[in-house]
Design a protein around this motif. Structure first.
Motif, mmCIF file in Angstrom:
data_model
loop_
_atom_site.group_PDB
_atom_site.id
_atom_site.type_symbol
_atom_site.label_atom_id
_atom_site.label_comp_id
_atom_site.label_asym_id
_atom_site.label_seq_id
_atom_site.Cartn_x
_atom_site.Cartn_y
_atom_site.Cartn_z
ATOM 1 N N THR A 3 5.755 4.281 -8.493
ATOM 2 C CA THR A 3 4.315 4.005 -8.659
ATOM 3 C C THR A 3 3.511 5.100 -7.983
ATOM 4 O OG1 THR A 3 4.426 2.690 -6.662
ATOM 5 C CG2 THR A 3 4.569 1.491 -8.748
ATOM 6 N N GLU A 14 1.341 3.428 -0.157
ATOM 7 C CA GLU A 14 0.907 2.751 -1.384
ATOM 8 C C GLU A 14 -0.591 2.497 -1.374
ATOM 9 O OE1 GLU A 14 3.361 -0.192 -2.911
ATOM 10 O OE2 GLU A 14 5.026 1.218 -2.728
ATOM 11 N N GLY A 32 -0.420 -1.184 -12.470
ATOM 12 C CA GLY A 32 -0.368 -0.902 -11.038
ATOM 13 C C GLY A 32 -1.669 -0.308 -10.561
ATOM 14 N N THR A 33 -1.618 0.181 -9.320
ATOM 15 C CA THR A 33 -2.821 0.811 -8.769
ATOM 16 C C THR A 33 -2.435 2.105 -8.068
ATOM 17 O OG1 THR A 33 -2.576 -0.500 -6.755
ATOM 18 C CG2 THR A 33 -4.131 -1.331 -8.401
#
Ligand code: NAD
Length: 493
Positions: A3, A14, A32-33
């Motif tokens: 990610t 993250e 997702g981000t």
């Protein structure tokens, strides 16, 4: 699956609760981000890159090359996984997604070898007992700002030449494709690059990108994206006299002369116009056709466009995937309206969103579109649409074709399809672009050759090949006078 994450001084972070939402263009589903990082993270990443610079720049270049060679091997092993990530984050079809990763692999192998060259010049002196030469030196911390359309290739095309020259880097990937950038950097990390040598900071262009461009310890900026961003970044670099490379938009033309093999020409045009759903800076968005074959070419091209298989990029047989985001569809639709209503062009294929079913119903698809009877100054023939839309323009002869071809503000890639060698040679010299293709479409670049555009597409630098090394190194000119006396250039002969 990897990610989007920041990577600063060897530490992965993250996104927080305020992360930038990321979507799968094939389905419209949120996947997702990405961290919404800004000035603080840029400051930390630049500090890490600055601290890593002395040791990295003093590491012998062949040793740096060995690490990058290892990164190439790791990327090869992870090729399919990275390709899937490319399709998931920006939608391009399987072959092209794997090709995107292959470009990074090729660049890593190529640039690893350059670690044993990094040639300067040696040249005679105008005076006796004197030797002249140039040495390459690294510059410092490089800020690399990348778009979403080649989400593994472009970060690699910028960072690998920078690294082999001994620089350290901070990558600010596109908001859409931070996972691809992270997966690429994981390969560099696994190859053993010391911490701080490569960093990633996600975030918007306005915050993270701007902070990187304006950071006083960043000496080099290389940015690929739209002209609007390129102009702003250029202004922001000017004050501090930074080394700057911008690679911007295109409105690339393919000339087809009367003697061309039309079936081949149509294949080349379809690939150039609809590869990556027309979202390549080198996309063939203007087809400039000699009158004798105009009607037949328009007919064959329209049939070819209608026969393209639209769908999920990872599905076998699909040649046109989705476009990157809903605003891209809206922009394409605005241009369809302009083409029909304002410009008065004839829509002969596409022009609308296709009916998609199942999970693809939520995706962002647009039909491969052909406008015929376009004239050179229409907006659809001048402005970058960045979608699966191409405009066919009729001309009488080669001279007019070249004039029309050169009549846009851009200058990235140009092409001619003809069996006439003299016409090809004339076009090769006359097309005002950084890249010329003879007997093919406008897309497809190889890592050991310079890549970039002239006019409004760029600012005179090139990516890849030795030209890329030129951008990421300073040349130091060295004179060694062993005459034992005072010799004065231009005065003593
Ligand atoms: P974009 O200009 O919107 O964004 C490119 C990058 O710049 C992104 O990372 C973005 O966050 C960043 N950015 C935006 N504003 C910024 C600012 N104020 N300061 C610093 N950074 C900022 O472009 P895009 O939509 O990602 O990409 C599409 C465009 O890229 C098209 O115009 C295409 O032709 C061009 N492109 C050119 C080439 C080339 O080599 N010539 C290659 C690929 C794409």
């Amino acid at each position: 699956m990897t990610t989007a994450r920041d990577f600063i001084n060897g530490i992965w972070t993250e996104a927080g609760d305020d992360g930038i939402e990321m979507f799968d263009p094939a389905t419209g589903e949120m996947i997702g981000t990405a961290p919404r990082s800004g000035k603080a993270e840029i400051d930390a990443a630049v500090a890490a890159a600055k601290a890593a610079f002395p040791a990295w720049s003093e590491t012998p270049a062949p040793k740096r090359g060995e690490l990058l060679f290892r990164a190439a091997q790791i990327m090869e092993r992870r090729k399919e996984e990275l390709g899937r990530l490319v399709t998931r984050e920006m939608g391009k079809v399987k072959d092209e997604a794997l090709g995107d990763v292959q470009e990074a692999i090729d660049m890593a192998y190529y640039i690893a070898g350059e670690g044993r060259r990094l040639y300067g010049h040696t040249t005679p002196s105008e005076l006796p007992n004197k030797i002249c030469m140039t040495l390459r030196e690294p510059i410092g911390v490089c800020g690399l700002i990348t778009p979403w359309n080649f989400p593994v290739a472009i970060p690699s095309w910028k960072s690998l030449p920078a690294l082999i020259c001994g620089n350290t880097v901070v990558i600010k990937p596109s908001e859409e494709t931070g996972g691809c950038a992270a997966a690429y950097v994981e390969c560099l990390e696994a190859a053993g690059l010391p911490k701080g040598v490569v960093n990633i900071v996600n975030g918007t262009g306005e915050e993270a990108g701007d902070a990187l461009v304006k950071h006083p310890d960043v000496h080099v900026i290389s940015m690929t994206g739209s002209n609007e961003t390129g102009r702003l970044v250029s202004k922001n670099c000017a004050e501090a006299l930074k080394h700057l490379h911008v690679e911007l938009g295109g409105k690339n033309g393919i000339i087809v002369l009367d003697d061309a093999d039309l079936d081949f020409a149509v294949q080349a045009i379809l690939w150039s116009a609809y590869g990556t759903s027309g979202q390549r800076c080198t996309a063939g968005s203007r087809i400039i056709v000699q009158a004798g074959v105009y009607d037949e070419l328009v007919e064959k091209l329209a049939a070819g466009a209608k026969a393209q298989k639209i769908g999920h990029g990872w599905e076998d047989g699909v040649n046109v995937g989705p476009v990157v985001r809903p605003s891209a569809i809206e922009k394409i639709e605005r241009y369809i309206k302009i083409g029909v209503e304002e410009d008065g062009a004839r829509l002969v294929a596409g022009g609308k969103r296709p009916e998609m079913t199942g999970e693809l119903a939520g995706g962002w698809y647009f039909e491969p579109t052909v406008f015929a009877d376009v004239t050179p100054n229409m907006r659809i023939a001048q402005e970058e649409i960045f979608g699966p839309v191409t405009a066919v323009i009729k001309v009488q002869d080669l001279d007019e074709a070249i004039q029309v071809h050169n009549g846009t503000p851009y200058g990235l890639s140009g092409a001619i399809i003809t069996k006439d060698l003299a016409a090809s040679m004339k076009a090769m010299r006359a097309l005002k672009t950084g890249i010329v293709y003879l007997h093919n479409g406008t897309i497809g670049a190889e890592v050991h050759l310079p890549f970039g555009g002239i006019k409004a597409t760029g600012n005179g630098h090139r990516e890849a090949g030795i030209a890329g090394i030129d951008f990421y190194s300073e040349l130091k000119t060295v004179y060694i006078d062993y005459s034992g006396g005072l010799q004065r250039a231009q005065i003593d002969t």
